[in-house]
Design a protein around this motif. Structure first.
Motif, PDB file in Angstrom:
ATOM      1  N   SER A 399       1.020  -1.112   0.069  1.00 30.58           N
ATOM      2  CA  SER A 399      -0.057   0.141  -0.177  1.00 30.58           C
ATOM      3  C   SER A 399       0.893   1.127  -0.030  1.00 30.58           C
ATOM      4  O   SER A 399       1.931   1.164   0.373  1.00 30.58           O
ATOM      5  CB  SER A 399      -0.965   0.024   1.280  1.00 30.58           C
ATOM      6  N   TRP A 400       0.219   2.331  -0.489  1.00 34.42           N
ATOM      7  CA  TRP A 400       0.887   3.511  -0.401  1.00 34.42           C
ATOM      8  C   TRP A 400       1.306   3.963   1.149  1.00 34.42           C
ATOM      9  O   TRP A 400       2.423   4.407   1.346  1.00 34.42           O
ATOM     10  CB  TRP A 400       0.066   4.751  -0.803  1.00 34.42           C
ATOM     11  N   ALA A 401       0.259   3.764   2.096  1.00 33.56           N
ATOM     12  CA  ALA A 401       0.503   4.288   3.521  1.00 33.56           C
ATOM     13  C   ALA A 401       1.579   3.503   4.121  1.00 33.56           C
ATOM     14  O   ALA A 401       2.368   3.919   4.593  1.00 33.56           O
ATOM     15  CB  ALA A 401      -0.706   3.857   4.142  1.00 33.56           C
ATOM     16  N   SER A 402       1.715   2.185   3.708  1.00 34.66           N
ATOM     17  CA  SER A 402       3.055   1.374   4.186  1.00 34.66           C
ATOM     18  C   SER A 402       4.234   2.226   4.046  1.00 34.66           C
ATOM     19  O   SER A 402       5.483   2.259   4.697  1.00 34.66           O
ATOM     20  CB  SER A 402       3.011  -0.064   4.105  1.00 34.66           C
ATOM     21  N   GLN A 403       4.295   2.313   2.616  1.00 29.66           N
ATOM     22  CA  GLN A 403       5.816   3.041   2.098  1.00 29.66           C
ATOM     23  C   GLN A 403       6.064   4.261   2.720  1.00 29.66           C
ATOM     24  O   GLN A 403       7.121   4.447   3.189  1.00 29.66           O
ATOM     25  CB  GLN A 403       5.738   3.072   0.519  1.00 29.66           C
ATOM     26  N   ILE A 404       5.008   5.033   2.774  1.00 28.99           N
ATOM     27  CA  ILE A 404       5.060   6.510   3.135  1.00 28.99           C
ATOM     28  C   ILE A 404       5.608   6.499   4.641  1.00 28.99           C
ATOM     29  O   ILE A 404       6.293   7.283   5.113  1.00 28.99           O
ATOM     30  CB  ILE A 404       3.655   7.169   2.999  1.00 28.99           C
ATOM     31  N   TRP A 405       4.754   5.839   5.462  1.00 32.95           N
ATOM     32  CA  TRP A 405       4.952   5.990   6.938  1.00 32.95           C
ATOM     33  C   TRP A 405       6.219   5.103   7.300  1.00 32.95           C
ATOM     34  O   TRP A 405       7.095   5.584   8.228  1.00 32.95           O
ATOM     35  CB  TRP A 405       3.922   5.047   7.961  1.00 32.95           C
ATOM     36  N   LEU A 406       7.151   4.234   6.749  1.00 30.93           N
ATOM     37  CA  LEU A 406       8.189   3.507   6.912  1.00 30.93           C
ATOM     38  C   LEU A 406       9.518   4.524   6.230  1.00 30.93           C
ATOM     39  O   LEU A 406      10.538   4.441   6.728  1.00 30.93           O
ATOM     40  CB  LEU A 406       8.302   2.221   6.506  1.00 30.93           C
ATOM     41  N   VAL A 407       9.094   5.116   5.445  1.00 29.41           N
ATOM     42  CA  VAL A 407       9.958   6.317   4.870  1.00 29.41           C
ATOM     43  C   VAL A 407      10.174   7.542   5.921  1.00 29.41           C
ATOM     44  O   VAL A 407      11.039   7.691   6.407  1.00 29.41           O
ATOM     45  CB  VAL A 407       9.412   6.901   3.437  1.00 29.41           C
ATOM     46  N   LEU A 408       8.880   7.946   6.429  1.00 27.46           N
ATOM     47  CA  LEU A 408       8.705   8.958   7.667  1.00 27.46           C
ATOM     48  C   LEU A 408       9.656   8.168   8.789  1.00 27.46           C
ATOM     49  O   LEU A 408      10.104   9.225   9.728  1.00 27.46           O
ATOM     50  CB  LEU A 408       7.344   9.352   7.862  1.00 27.46           C
ATOM     51  N   ALA A 409       9.592   7.015   9.096  1.00 27.91           N
ATOM     52  CA  ALA A 409      10.431   6.279  10.208  1.00 27.91           C
ATOM     53  C   ALA A 409      11.697   6.287   9.652  1.00 27.91           C
ATOM     54  O   ALA A 409      12.457   6.001  10.969  1.00 27.91           O
ATOM     55  CB  ALA A 409       9.585   5.073  10.450  1.00 27.91           C
ATOM     56  N   GLU A 410      12.147   6.616   8.495  1.00 25.62           N
ATOM     57  CA  GLU A 410      13.674   6.631   8.245  1.00 25.62           C
ATOM     58  C   GLU A 410      14.415   5.111   8.527  1.00 25.62           C
ATOM     59  O   GLU A 410      15.054   5.089   9.133  1.00 25.62           O
ATOM     60  CB  GLU A 410      14.431   7.750   9.140  1.00 25.62           C
ATOM     61  N   VAL A 411      13.474   4.101   8.026  1.00 27.80           N
ATOM     62  CA  VAL A 411      13.908   2.762   8.271  1.00 27.80           C
ATOM     63  C   VAL A 411      14.808   2.430   7.440  1.00 27.80           C
ATOM     64  O   VAL A 411      16.198   1.660   7.863  1.00 27.80           O
ATOM     65  CB  VAL A 411      12.805   1.889   8.086  1.00 27.80           C
ATOM     66  N   LEU A 412      14.782   3.011   6.260  1.00 27.68           N
ATOM     67  CA  LEU A 412      15.893   2.759   5.468  1.00 27.68           C
ATOM     68  C   LEU A 412      16.790   4.268   5.208  1.00 27.68           C
ATOM     69  O   LEU A 412      16.162   5.412   5.473  1.00 27.68           O
ATOM     70  CB  LEU A 412      15.557   2.536   3.855  1.00 27.68           C
ATOM     71  N   PRO A 413      18.142   4.136   4.614  1.00 27.12           N
ATOM     72  CA  PRO A 413      18.659   5.344   4.329  1.00 27.12           C
ATOM     73  C   PRO A 413      18.120   6.180   3.228  1.00 27.12           C
ATOM     74  O   PRO A 413      17.170   5.863   2.553  1.00 27.12           O
ATOM     75  CB  PRO A 413      20.229   4.813   3.645  1.00 27.12           C
ATOM     76  N   VAL A 414      18.565   7.529   3.500  1.00 31.71           N
ATOM     77  CA  VAL A 414      17.720   8.637   2.721  1.00 31.71           C
ATOM     78  C   VAL A 414      17.639   8.340   1.135  1.00 31.71           C
ATOM     79  O   VAL A 414      16.772   8.647   0.571  1.00 31.71           O
ATOM     80  CB  VAL A 414      17.983   9.893   3.085  1.00 31.71           C
ATOM     81  N   GLU A 415      18.823   7.862   0.567  1.00 36.13           N
ATOM     82  CA  GLU A 415      18.672   7.570  -0.979  1.00 36.13           C
ATOM     83  C   GLU A 415      17.907   6.294  -1.188  1.00 36.13           C
ATOM     84  O   GLU A 415      17.116   6.503  -2.255  1.00 36.13           O
ATOM     85  CB  GLU A 415      20.405   7.127  -1.222  1.00 36.13           C
TER      86      GLU A 415
END
Length: 513
Positions: A399-415
């Motif tokens: 889902s869009w929501a899953s990707q967005i919130w895990l980006v906001l959580a900075e789980v992965l590096p910014v790149e």
């Protein structure tokens, strides 16, 4: 419920004095069926504009347009024309934020929210002339007045219709935008500020028409916009103390608070909303540097994190079953596990920031341990390297929501986060976004990875389209592909001035100027 009366008393001591202004109608209009218009209704100027000179009898009506969104108290003056009145005057007033509320009969409403939210009054007036002040607060742009009955001996005319508008948002505090800003963004900023202002009452309401309550998910976004516009710190502080002073039995912060007949917490429990108390407190301290409030409310914030991490399973993932509710967005098919994991990590990082500000070494270590645990689990359990997306729930939903919130959580590096968002737009997962609330988090995520042009483009594509469809305040729900969308069963009950939609002013003032 757990009541801390001292905190509730502090909240009540911060009840603001409302700013009032008088508004009068600008035009008489007709609402006309038009399949090409927003929600199939357009607004035309009526031929007869001199409504104060019109004489009306049984069955007559007219629609007044105030040409602005208003929250306040309606009054009117009406007099008899002809013979002395020998029967009461029977009137019906219908008030609406949007044309659909005026044009579509409320009898047709079949939604699951109470029809008592639909704004109408039937009034009997025994003695004429009369000056009537409606006791309820209304939220509207249009008023339709129907003369349901007089008698055969007399008619009526209206000398005045007015609204005493109310808000706790003082516009004199707002810093003007630089002239170099585009006209489109300046207009978006103005409408966003008006949206926030009309939601600023004795608390930050979610919507002044419906539900007229303090919801913590809305509060978080309102407060962020408020810090860069009205900067009413006391109103945020009041809301924080209301949530802290009245909690659910296990100590969790409730999702929303009622003010009347006395302050009390609702029994609605949302996993993500309880956690947002931490983020709200963090944002408030950054804006205010109010150490006394931080020190007093810190234990409540810590408790929300301690309660939240109890839901992690042996892998460190938020357990997904029928015993919980996390809001995230209104999409009916959205699985909430992965986005909620993102919310948890996001709020843990704000909790870590608060522990550092307070110099609490042991709590810093606790937060760091929980962040590491939840972040590692998100990568090992939710990230699917083959498809390049985070998955959610037993069916591994994308889902869009899953990707967005895990980006906001900075789980992965910014790149990698930037690449993930690019992939999201390229592949367009079917489980999309349904509210400005979720679109806010998309825009925030884009800014967080440095995609400012894409963020501004998406603001125009979403809030800009609302403006094209006639928004004078921004709405609770908007789907450009389904403009009658409602999670409640009818667009008549939707809120067309809604707190979580006010954040374009936050983005413009934080990132674009």
């Amino acid at each position: 419920m757990l009541i801390n009366q001292s905190m509730v008393d502090k909240a009540e001591a911060l009840i603001p004095e409302l700013v009032t202004s008088l508004a009068e109608p600008k035009a008489v209009v007709e609402i006309v069926a038009d399949e090409t218009a927003f929600q199939s209704w357009r607004v035309d100027q009526a031929e007869k504009q001199n409504w104060q000179e019109q004489v009306l009898g049984k069955g007559d009506s007219f629609v007044l347009d105030f040409e602005d969104h208003l929250v306040g108290y309606v009054s009117f003056k009406v007099k008899a024309v002809g013979s002395p009145p020998d029967a009461p005057l029977k009137l019906k007033l219908t008030l609406g934020e949007m044309p659909c509320e005026i044009a579509e009969p409320f009898d047709s409403y079949d939604g699951w929210l109470s029809s008592s939210w639909l704004q109408e009054e039937t009034i009997f007036i025994d003695v004429l002339p009369a000056e009537i002040k409606l006791p309820r607060r209304y939220t509207f742009r249009f008023i339709k007045i129907d003369v349901l009955d007089t008698s055969k001996k007399y008619n009526v005319s209206f000398e005045q219709v007015a609204c005493t508008a109310v808000t706790s948002g003082d516009p004199s505090n707002i810093v003007p935008l630089p002239e170099r800003l585009s006209d489109e963004l300046a207009l978006m900023d103005r409408i966003a500020i008006k949206t926030l202002q009309d939601c600023m009452q004795s608390v930050f309401e979610d919507g002044p028409k419906r539900d007229r309550r303090l919801w913590i998910g809305d509060l978080r976004l309102q407060a962020q916009a408020n810090y860069l516009t009205f900067n009413n710190l006391d109103l945020v502080k009041r809301c924080l103390y209301l949530f802290a002073g009245m909690r659910l039995e296990d100590g969790a912060v409730g999702a929303c608070v009622f003010e009347k007949p006395h302050a009390h917490v609702d029994d609605t429990r949302l996993y993500d909303y309880s956690l947002f108390f931490v983020a709200c407190l963090y944002d408030y301290y950054v804006a205010s540097e109010d150490m006394d409030t931080l020190q007093e409310l810190w234990p409540i914030a810590l408790e929300q994190i301690e309660i939240a991490v109890q839901r992690l399973d042996e892998h460190g993932i938020v357990r997904d079953d029928e015993t919980w509710w996390s809001f995230i967005d209104w999409h009916p098919d959205l699985n909430k596990q992965a986005p909620t994991q993102g919310v948890l990590i996001y709020c843990l990082k704000r909790g870590l920031g608060l522990a550092r500000i307070l110099g609490l070494t042991d709590k810093q270590q606790y937060m760091e341990g929980q962040i590491e645990r939840a972040t590692k689990a998100a990568v090992t359990e939710l990230w699917d390297d083959k498809i390049g997306f985070f998955v959610s729930g037993a069916k591994r939903q994308i889902s869009w929501a899953s990707q967005i919130w895990l980006v906001l959580a900075e789980v992965l590096p910014v790149e990698e986060n930037a690449a993930l968002l690019n992939r999201l737009f390229e592949e367009q997962p079917a489980i999309g976004m349904t509210t400005p609330y979720m679109y806010h988090h998309l825009i925030e995520a884009l800014f967080s990875v440095g995609s400012s042009e894409k963020a501004a483009e998406q603001m125009q594509a979403y809030w800009g389209e609302m403006i094209k469809d006639g928004a004078d305040t921004f709405w609770e729900l908007y789907n450009p592909d389904d403009k009658k969308l409602s999670p409640y069963g009818s667009n008549l009950i939707n809120s067309y001035c809604h707190a979580w939609s006010c954040t374009p002013t936050y983005f413009i003032r934080k990132y674009l100027i």
